[in-house]
Design a protein around this motif. Structure first.
Motif, PDB file in Angstrom:
ATOM      1  N   LEU A 203     -20.891   1.692 -12.482  1.00 31.38           N
ATOM      2  CA  LEU A 203     -21.161   0.835 -13.630  1.00 31.38           C
ATOM      3  C   LEU A 203     -22.657   0.531 -13.645  1.00 31.38           C
ATOM      4  CD1 LEU A 203     -18.188  -1.617 -13.069  1.00 31.38           C
ATOM      5  CD2 LEU A 203     -18.354   0.013 -14.942  1.00 31.38           C
ATOM      6  N   TYR A 204     -23.343   0.897 -14.727  1.00 29.89           N
ATOM      7  CA  TYR A 204     -24.779   0.668 -14.760  1.00 29.89           C
ATOM      8  C   TYR A 204     -25.194  -0.019 -16.057  1.00 29.89           C
ATOM      9  CZ  TYR A 204     -24.572   5.183 -17.258  1.00 29.89           C
ATOM     10  OH  TYR A 204     -24.256   6.202 -18.117  1.00 29.89           O
ATOM     11  N   ASN A 205     -26.132  -0.929 -15.912  1.00 27.22           N
ATOM     12  CA  ASN A 205     -26.641  -1.697 -17.036  1.00 27.22           C
ATOM     13  C   ASN A 205     -27.347  -0.777 -18.024  1.00 27.22           C
ATOM     14  OD1 ASN A 205     -28.163  -3.620 -18.658  1.00 27.22           O
ATOM     15  ND2 ASN A 205     -27.766  -5.114 -17.041  1.00 27.22           N
ATOM     16  N   THR A 206     -27.125  -0.992 -19.293  1.00 27.90           N
ATOM     17  CA  THR A 206     -27.750  -0.149 -20.315  1.00 27.90           C
ATOM     18  C   THR A 206     -29.220  -0.506 -20.532  1.00 27.90           C
ATOM     19  OG1 THR A 206     -27.000  -1.652 -22.063  1.00 27.90           O
ATOM     20  CG2 THR A 206     -25.571   0.227 -21.515  1.00 27.90           C
ATOM     21  N   GLN A 207     -29.674  -1.629 -19.969  1.00 31.03           N
ATOM     22  CA  GLN A 207     -31.055  -2.066 -20.155  1.00 31.03           C
ATOM     23  C   GLN A 207     -31.919  -1.621 -18.975  1.00 31.03           C
ATOM     24  OE1 GLN A 207     -31.579  -6.173 -21.584  1.00 31.03           O
ATOM     25  NE2 GLN A 207     -29.360  -6.302 -21.790  1.00 31.03           N
ATOM     26  N   ASN A 208     -33.126  -1.159 -19.278  1.00 33.09           N
ATOM     27  CA  ASN A 208     -34.059  -0.740 -18.247  1.00 33.09           C
ATOM     28  C   ASN A 208     -34.890  -1.909 -17.730  1.00 33.09           C
ATOM     29  OD1 ASN A 208     -33.308   1.943 -18.275  1.00 33.09           O
ATOM     30  ND2 ASN A 208     -34.845   2.513 -19.809  1.00 33.09           N
ATOM     31  N   ALA A 209     -35.319  -1.786 -16.499  1.00 37.81           N
ATOM     32  CA  ALA A 209     -36.148  -2.806 -15.874  1.00 37.81           C
ATOM     33  C   ALA A 209     -37.606  -2.632 -16.293  1.00 37.81           C
ATOM     34  CB  ALA A 209     -36.028  -2.704 -14.359  1.00 37.81           C
ATOM     35  N   THR A 210     -38.362  -3.708 -16.183  1.00 41.23           N
ATOM     36  CA  THR A 210     -39.799  -3.612 -16.396  1.00 41.23           C
ATOM     37  C   THR A 210     -40.435  -3.012 -15.144  1.00 41.23           C
ATOM     38  OG1 THR A 210     -40.075  -5.870 -15.560  1.00 41.23           O
ATOM     39  CG2 THR A 210     -39.810  -5.619 -17.928  1.00 41.23           C
ATOM     40  N   ASP A 211     -41.533  -2.290 -15.332  1.00 45.16           N
ATOM     41  CA  ASP A 211     -42.199  -1.601 -14.223  1.00 45.16           C
ATOM     42  C   ASP A 211     -41.156  -0.816 -13.420  1.00 45.16           C
ATOM     43  OD1 ASP A 211     -44.028  -0.724 -12.400  1.00 45.16           O
ATOM     44  OD2 ASP A 211     -44.554  -2.701 -11.620  1.00 45.16           O
ATOM     45  N   PRO A 212     -40.481   0.140 -14.062  1.00 40.75           N
ATOM     46  CA  PRO A 212     -39.273   0.765 -13.503  1.00 40.75           C
ATOM     47  C   PRO A 212     -39.450   1.462 -12.160  1.00 40.75           C
ATOM     48  CG  PRO A 212     -40.086   1.992 -15.404  1.00 40.75           C
ATOM     49  CD  PRO A 212     -40.831   0.705 -15.377  1.00 40.75           C
ATOM     50  N   ASP A 213     -40.570   2.142 -11.929  1.00 38.84           N
ATOM     51  CA  ASP A 213     -40.741   2.847 -10.655  1.00 38.84           C
ATOM     52  C   ASP A 213     -40.834   1.865  -9.487  1.00 38.84           C
ATOM     53  OD1 ASP A 213     -40.661   5.303 -11.907  1.00 38.84           O
ATOM     54  OD2 ASP A 213     -42.837   5.455 -12.120  1.00 38.84           O
ATOM     55  N   ALA A 214     -41.620   0.824  -9.677  1.00 42.89           N
ATOM     56  CA  ALA A 214     -41.738  -0.201  -8.641  1.00 42.89           C
ATOM     57  C   ALA A 214     -40.397  -0.918  -8.447  1.00 42.89           C
ATOM     58  CB  ALA A 214     -42.829  -1.197  -9.005  1.00 42.89           C
ATOM     59  N   PHE A 215     -39.685  -1.117  -9.552  1.00 46.39           N
ATOM     60  CA  PHE A 215     -38.380  -1.768  -9.483  1.00 46.39           C
ATOM     61  C   PHE A 215     -37.405  -0.933  -8.653  1.00 46.39           C
ATOM     62  CE2 PHE A 215     -34.087  -2.612 -11.153  1.00 46.39           C
ATOM     63  CZ  PHE A 215     -34.040  -3.999 -11.047  1.00 46.39           C
ATOM     64  N   ASP A 216     -37.379   0.371  -8.891  1.00 44.71           N
ATOM     65  CA  ASP A 216     -36.473   1.242  -8.136  1.00 44.71           C
ATOM     66  C   ASP A 216     -36.779   1.206  -6.639  1.00 44.71           C
ATOM     67  OD1 ASP A 216     -35.182   1.953 -10.420  1.00 44.71           O
ATOM     68  OD2 ASP A 216     -36.004   3.973 -10.556  1.00 44.71           O
ATOM     69  N   LYS A 217     -38.062   1.162  -6.286  1.00 44.84           N
ATOM     70  CA  LYS A 217     -38.430   1.083  -4.877  1.00 44.84           C
ATOM     71  C   LYS A 217     -37.957  -0.230  -4.254  1.00 44.84           C
ATOM     72  CE  LYS A 217     -42.515   4.074  -5.172  1.00 44.84           C
ATOM     73  NZ  LYS A 217     -44.004   4.138  -5.032  1.00 44.84           N
ATOM     74  N   ALA A 218     -38.090  -1.315  -5.010  1.00 46.45           N
ATOM     75  CA  ALA A 218     -37.640  -2.614  -4.515  1.00 46.45           C
ATOM     76  C   ALA A 218     -36.127  -2.639  -4.355  1.00 46.45           C
ATOM     77  CB  ALA A 218     -38.091  -3.717  -5.473  1.00 46.45           C
ATOM     78  N   VAL A 219     -35.408  -2.039  -5.308  1.00 46.32           N
ATOM     79  CA  VAL A 219     -33.948  -1.973  -5.233  1.00 46.32           C
ATOM     80  C   VAL A 219     -33.518  -1.154  -4.026  1.00 46.32           C
ATOM     81  CG1 VAL A 219     -31.905  -0.952  -6.319  1.00 46.32           C
ATOM     82  CG2 VAL A 219     -33.465  -2.347  -7.674  1.00 46.32           C
ATOM     83  N   SER A 220     -34.137  -0.016  -3.824  1.00 47.74           N
ATOM     84  CA  SER A 220     -33.779   0.849  -2.705  1.00 47.74           C
ATOM     85  C   SER A 220     -33.936   0.122  -1.373  1.00 47.74           C
ATOM     86  CB  SER A 220     -34.640   2.103  -2.723  1.00 47.74           C
ATOM     87  OG  SER A 220     -34.345   2.933  -1.613  1.00 47.74           O
ATOM     88  N   LYS A 221     -35.054  -0.567  -1.211  1.00 47.19           N
ATOM     89  CA  LYS A 221     -35.308  -1.305   0.022  1.00 47.19           C
ATOM     90  C   LYS A 221     -34.278  -2.415   0.223  1.00 47.19           C
ATOM     91  CE  LYS A 221     -38.945  -3.960   2.372  1.00 47.19           C
ATOM     92  NZ  LYS A 221     -40.346  -4.468   2.255  1.00 47.19           N
ATOM     93  N   LEU A 222     -33.954  -3.129  -0.857  1.00 44.38           N
ATOM     94  CA  LEU A 222     -33.034  -4.261  -0.766  1.00 44.38           C
ATOM     95  C   LEU A 222     -31.609  -3.802  -0.488  1.00 44.38           C
ATOM     96  CD1 LEU A 222     -33.212  -7.367  -1.088  1.00 44.38           C
ATOM     97  CD2 LEU A 222     -32.385  -7.056  -3.428  1.00 44.38           C
TER      98      LEU A 222
END
Length: 256
Positions: A132-151
């Motif tokens: 299940l994935y949100n249809t809305q994109n994050a701001t500053d998406p590349d940095a966001f993905d890195k933060a998500v991966s780490k968390l």
């Protein structure tokens, strides 16, 4: 008055639902033997009774090929009352969602329940996945993905650690007004190594389905991982706002 009375009586016969709708289901193995249905009902009842106390239970009933094995688990952060309510709802809805199916699984936000003719207890199952994935994109998406991966990796590690109850929760500030929350959980019948492998396997779907998304969850039968930019696990973060307008897209896969 007669039609109204008929509607009222019919409503009493319908399954009651005290929590949100299920978020995923899996049904397989059609049966016609009444003994299997009896055994399923017995296992479901036993699961609700036992899991309502400790948040987790396994059960079995029957003989030979008619034996039914079951498992129920609540999300490790929810209250006992929410756990009991979710399990009671799952017990009502699972046979309805999977009529005459001997392999049935139902996911809710707060709990999970399954039964099968095969003894699956203690075995990791990654043969079916719902994303299940949100249809809305994050701001500053590349940095966001890195933060998500780490968390998420930290939450996965927490879930495998001793004394965690197979539950991991983490949060991290991403930007001034954005905090990311992550949760990971395995079913408590798994050994730590199996739990770690199951959670690690969820990460393969992040680049495909979760990339740049404000929220995403990957649900296996034996484990799940989720992150959001609002607090969704307990105790709730009192300094943040809970979003209620998010829209999610669902993907259902059978890897093997």
């Amino acid at each position: 008055m007669a039609p109204l009375l008929q509607i009222f009586l019919l409503s009493l016969m319908l399954p009651l639902c005290y929590c949100a709708d299920s978020i995923a289901q899996y049904c397989d193995q059609t049966y016609s033997d009444s003994h299997i249905e009896t055994n399923i009902n017995h296992v479901i009842s036993d699961l609700v009774t036992k899991a309502s106390v400790g948040g987790f239970a396994t059960s079995s009933f029957g003989n030979g090929n008619n034996t039914i094995y079951g498992l129920a688990q609540c999300r490790g952060d929810v209250s006992s009352d929410d756990c009991s309510s979710c399990l009671a709802d799952a017990a009502k809805q699972l046979p309805v969602a999977c009529p005459n199916q001997a392999d049935a699984r139902l996911w809710y936000d707060y709990c999970f329940m399954r039964y099968d003719t095969v003894n699956f207890v203690g075995k990791s199952d990654t043969g079916f996945v719902t994303i299940l994935y949100n249809t809305q994109n994050a701001t500053d998406p590349d940095a966001f993905d890195k933060a998500v991966s780490k968390l998420v990796k930290k939450a996965n590690s927490d879930a495998v650690s001793a004394g965690s109850g197979s539950l991991g929760r983490e949060k991290a500030k991403f930007k001034k007004n954005i905090t990311i929350y992550a949760l990971a959980q395995c079913t408590r019948d798994l050994q730590p190594l199996d739990c770690a492998q199951c959670l690690s396997s969820t990460l393969q779907y992040f680049p495909i389905y979760c990339s740049h998304r404000q929220g995403c969850r990957v649900l296996y039968t034996s484990c799940m991982v989720r992150y959001e930019i609002y607090p969704f696990y307990f105790p709730l973060d009192g300094n943040a706002k809970i979003s209620g307008a998010d829209k999610y897209t669902k993907a259902i896969l059978h890897p093997h």
